[in-house]
Scaffold this motif. Sequence first.
Motif, PDB file in Angstrom:
ATOM      1  N   ILE A  82       0.797  -1.273  -0.249  1.00 22.31           N
ATOM      2  CA  ILE A  82       0.073   0.082   0.015  1.00 22.31           C
ATOM      3  C   ILE A  82       0.837   1.193   0.147  1.00 22.31           C
ATOM      4  N   ASN A  83       1.843   1.374   1.055  1.00 18.76           N
ATOM      5  CA  ASN A  83       2.638   2.416   0.959  1.00 18.76           C
ATOM      6  C   ASN A  83       3.562   2.670  -0.413  1.00 18.76           C
ATOM      7  N   ARG A  84       3.955   1.386  -0.943  1.00 25.20           N
ATOM      8  CA  ARG A  84       4.774   1.595  -2.261  1.00 25.20           C
ATOM      9  C   ARG A  84       3.753   2.090  -3.184  1.00 25.20           C
ATOM     10  N   ASP A 295      -4.154  25.891   2.588  1.00 28.69           N
ATOM     11  CA  ASP A 295      -2.814  25.874   1.695  1.00 28.69           C
ATOM     12  C   ASP A 295      -3.086  24.654   0.908  1.00 28.69           C
ATOM     13  N   LEU A 296      -3.360  23.668   1.463  1.00 29.87           N
ATOM     14  CA  LEU A 296      -3.425  22.343   0.615  1.00 29.87           C
ATOM     15  C   LEU A 296      -4.269  21.739   1.489  1.00 29.87           C
ATOM     16  N   CYS A 297      -4.843  20.355   0.743  1.00 31.92           N
ATOM     17  CA  CYS A 297      -5.712  19.459   1.570  1.00 31.92           C
ATOM     18  C   CYS A 297      -5.160  17.953   1.478  1.00 31.92           C
ATOM     19  N   GLY A 298      -5.808  17.378   2.575  1.00 36.41           N
ATOM     20  CA  GLY A 298      -5.223  15.931   2.588  1.00 36.41           C
ATOM     21  C   GLY A 298      -6.237  15.114   2.133  1.00 36.41           C
ATOM     22  N   ILE A 299      -6.228  13.882   1.578  1.00 38.08           N
ATOM     23  CA  ILE A 299      -7.276  12.844   1.389  1.00 38.08           C
ATOM     24  C   ILE A 299      -6.524  11.593   1.693  1.00 38.08           C
ATOM     25  N   ALA A 300      -7.208  10.631   2.139  1.00 33.50           N
ATOM     26  CA  ALA A 300      -6.629   9.274   2.557  1.00 33.50           C
ATOM     27  C   ALA A 300      -7.669   8.174   2.229  1.00 33.50           C
ATOM     28  N   ALA A 301      -8.956   8.031   3.003  1.00 37.63           N
ATOM     29  CA  ALA A 301      -9.753   6.954   2.423  1.00 37.63           C
ATOM     30  C   ALA A 301     -10.172   6.682   1.356  1.00 37.63           C
ATOM     31  N   PRO A 302     -10.562   7.677   0.447  1.00 34.54           N
ATOM     32  CA  PRO A 302     -10.992   7.575  -1.090  1.00 34.54           C
ATOM     33  C   PRO A 302      -9.632   6.991  -1.885  1.00 34.54           C
ATOM     34  N   LEU A 303      -8.317   6.888  -1.301  1.00 36.96           N
ATOM     35  CA  LEU A 303      -7.364   6.132  -2.138  1.00 36.96           C
ATOM     36  C   LEU A 303      -7.077   4.625  -1.343  1.00 36.96           C
ATOM     37  N   LEU A 304      -7.416   4.484  -0.355  1.00 48.80           N
ATOM     38  CA  LEU A 304      -7.254   3.132   0.026  1.00 48.80           C
ATOM     39  C   LEU A 304      -7.510   2.023  -0.815  1.00 48.80           C
ATOM     40  N   ALA A 305      -8.678   1.964  -1.281  1.00 46.33           N
ATOM     41  CA  ALA A 305      -8.936   0.707  -2.033  1.00 46.33           C
ATOM     42  C   ALA A 305      -7.947   0.825  -3.373  1.00 46.33           C
ATOM     43  N   ALA A 307      -4.964   1.867  -3.488  1.00 39.82           N
ATOM     44  CA  ALA A 307      -3.634   1.623  -3.162  1.00 39.82           C
ATOM     45  C   ALA A 307      -3.500   0.063  -2.805  1.00 39.82           C
ATOM     46  N   GLN A 308      -4.498  -0.634  -2.370  1.00 38.62           N
ATOM     47  CA  GLN A 308      -4.396  -2.079  -2.244  1.00 38.62           C
ATOM     48  C   GLN A 308      -4.404  -2.935  -3.528  1.00 38.62           C
ATOM     49  N   GLU A 309      -5.173  -2.070  -4.624  1.00 44.24           N
ATOM     50  CA  GLU A 309      -5.238  -2.620  -5.787  1.00 44.24           C
ATOM     51  C   GLU A 309      -3.847  -2.624  -6.726  1.00 44.24           C
ATOM     52  N   SER A 310      -3.361  -1.329  -7.014  1.00 43.00           N
ATOM     53  CA  SER A 310      -2.330  -1.109  -7.800  1.00 43.00           C
ATOM     54  C   SER A 310      -1.813   0.471  -7.681  1.00 43.00           C
ATOM     55  N   CYS A 311      -0.642   0.832  -8.258  1.00 42.57           N
ATOM     56  CA  CYS A 311      -0.128   2.234  -8.234  1.00 42.57           C
ATOM     57  C   CYS A 311      -1.160   3.047  -9.444  1.00 42.57           C
ATOM     58  N   ASP A 312      -1.293   2.281 -10.484  1.00 45.78           N
ATOM     59  CA  ASP A 312      -1.808   3.034 -11.554  1.00 45.78           C
ATOM     60  C   ASP A 312      -3.508   3.275 -11.190  1.00 45.78           C
ATOM     61  N   CYS A 313      -4.106   2.584 -10.238  1.00 43.26           N
ATOM     62  CA  CYS A 313      -5.283   2.903  -9.765  1.00 43.26           C
ATOM     63  C   CYS A 313      -5.493   4.173  -9.053  1.00 43.26           C
ATOM     64  N   VAL A 314      -4.456   4.433  -8.212  1.00 45.66           N
ATOM     65  CA  VAL A 314      -4.145   5.591  -7.415  1.00 45.66           C
ATOM     66  C   VAL A 314      -3.744   6.603  -8.349  1.00 45.66           C
ATOM     67  N   ILE A 315      -3.040   6.456  -9.452  1.00 48.82           N
ATOM     68  CA  ILE A 315      -2.824   7.519 -10.148  1.00 48.82           C
ATOM     69  C   ILE A 315      -4.107   8.135 -10.928  1.00 48.82           C
ATOM     70  N   ARG A 316      -4.723   7.135 -11.334  1.00 49.79           N
ATOM     71  CA  ARG A 316      -5.880   7.536 -12.064  1.00 49.79           C
ATOM     72  C   ARG A 316      -7.130   8.393 -11.209  1.00 49.79           C
ATOM     73  N   LYS A 317      -7.141   7.869  -9.954  1.00 51.46           N
ATOM     74  CA  LYS A 317      -7.712   8.539  -8.969  1.00 51.46           C
ATOM     75  C   LYS A 317      -7.417  10.051  -8.564  1.00 51.46           C
ATOM     76  N   ILE A 318      -6.202  10.066  -8.274  1.00 49.74           N
ATOM     77  CA  ILE A 318      -5.650  11.433  -8.148  1.00 49.74           C
ATOM     78  C   ILE A 318      -5.748  12.322  -9.386  1.00 49.74           C
ATOM     79  N   GLN A 319      -5.579  11.878 -10.656  1.00 45.85           N
ATOM     80  CA  GLN A 319      -5.828  12.511 -11.738  1.00 45.85           C
ATOM     81  C   GLN A 319      -6.963  13.292 -11.996  1.00 45.85           C
ATOM     82  N   ARG A 320      -7.986  12.121 -11.520  1.00 49.85           N
ATOM     83  CA  ARG A 320      -9.726  12.534 -11.541  1.00 49.85           C
ATOM     84  C   ARG A 320      -9.697  13.968 -10.657  1.00 49.85           C
TER      85      ARG A 320
END
Length: 350
Positions: A82-84, A295-305, A307-320
């Motif tokens: 997940i962290n990676r 100044d900036l915002c933190g998001i965690a829970a919407p990225l957890l699923a 992050a459990q799947e793949s780096c690419d899934c996290v990238i797509r979510k952040i891009q959205r």
Amino acid sequence: MSRAPDRSTAGRKRDHIRALGQDAGIERGGTGFDTIRLTHRALPELDLDKIDTRTTFLGKELSFPLIISSMTGGEDAAIARINRNLAQAAEATGVAMAVGSQRVMFDRPAARASFAIREFAPHVPLVANIGAVQLNAGLGAAECRAAIDVLEADGLYLHLNPLQEAVQPEGDRDFSGLIGAVAALAPQLPVPVLFKEVGAGLSGADIRAGLEAGIRHFDVAGRGGTSWSRIEYHRRAEEDDDLGLVFQDWGLTTVEALEEARAALGPDRAETTLIASGGIRNGIDMVKALVLGADLCGIAAPLLAEAQESCDCVIRKIQRIRREFQTAMFLLGCADCTALRGNAALVRQD
């Protein structure tokens, strides 16, 4: 309960992730952002593709004002993955990242590897994380430096979680004298210390106390997102212990915490960083947070699923989320983040 909670520090991490996946009610809602109405511009006089979403944090540039908030860490291979994945996605999208509590690496040295993520995110800000209450439980400057070193971190979150500790079966509940301990610790560290709540909000009094202790970075982490009180309810020692449910909606909403922080910072505002987290779920929430002074915002829970799947899934979510953020800026007629921050004229007054 159908399953006894694991009382080890590493076991808590597994229990937390399991609860998040099984109980939709942990996501509480009610951040206050739905009450904020912004002024749509039919003539924004901007080219959407040229809107500048960039900002800086801890001396490094971000593609837009997002930090992946603290989630987890531990010796399990799944947690390390997940962290990676999060770190690789942060680097690919140009956003900051904070890790979960690093206390586990002092109990279980094998957990250190899950926090050694700088190789996956060589250019973006990384933030280490220690519970402030651990300063009353034997951790000191040496352990904080070790937490910073394993990440090669740009800052250190001291997270403040009295509600979670009060509900947690094995919680550390002695929060006495912490502000003095923080004031003594901060000058001994090589990076800035940041105060962070974990879902119940920093009050104006907390901000003022932090300023007096030399803290200049604050993550309000208000009520409205993940309820750690309800998560700990799932780990209760006795079946009839409902303390975690009774307090599941305790605290300041993220909007209330931002308003209190802005008032408390006053003339010190230019020298500080204010992070909005707690129930921020899309780019419109982010824009509203900046309008309220963040100044900036933190998001965690919407990225957890993801992050459990793949780096690419996290990238797509952040891009959205970035596309949502940029679109909202366009529709407000704001060419850059400076035009958003604290701009009360953008808020509709009923």
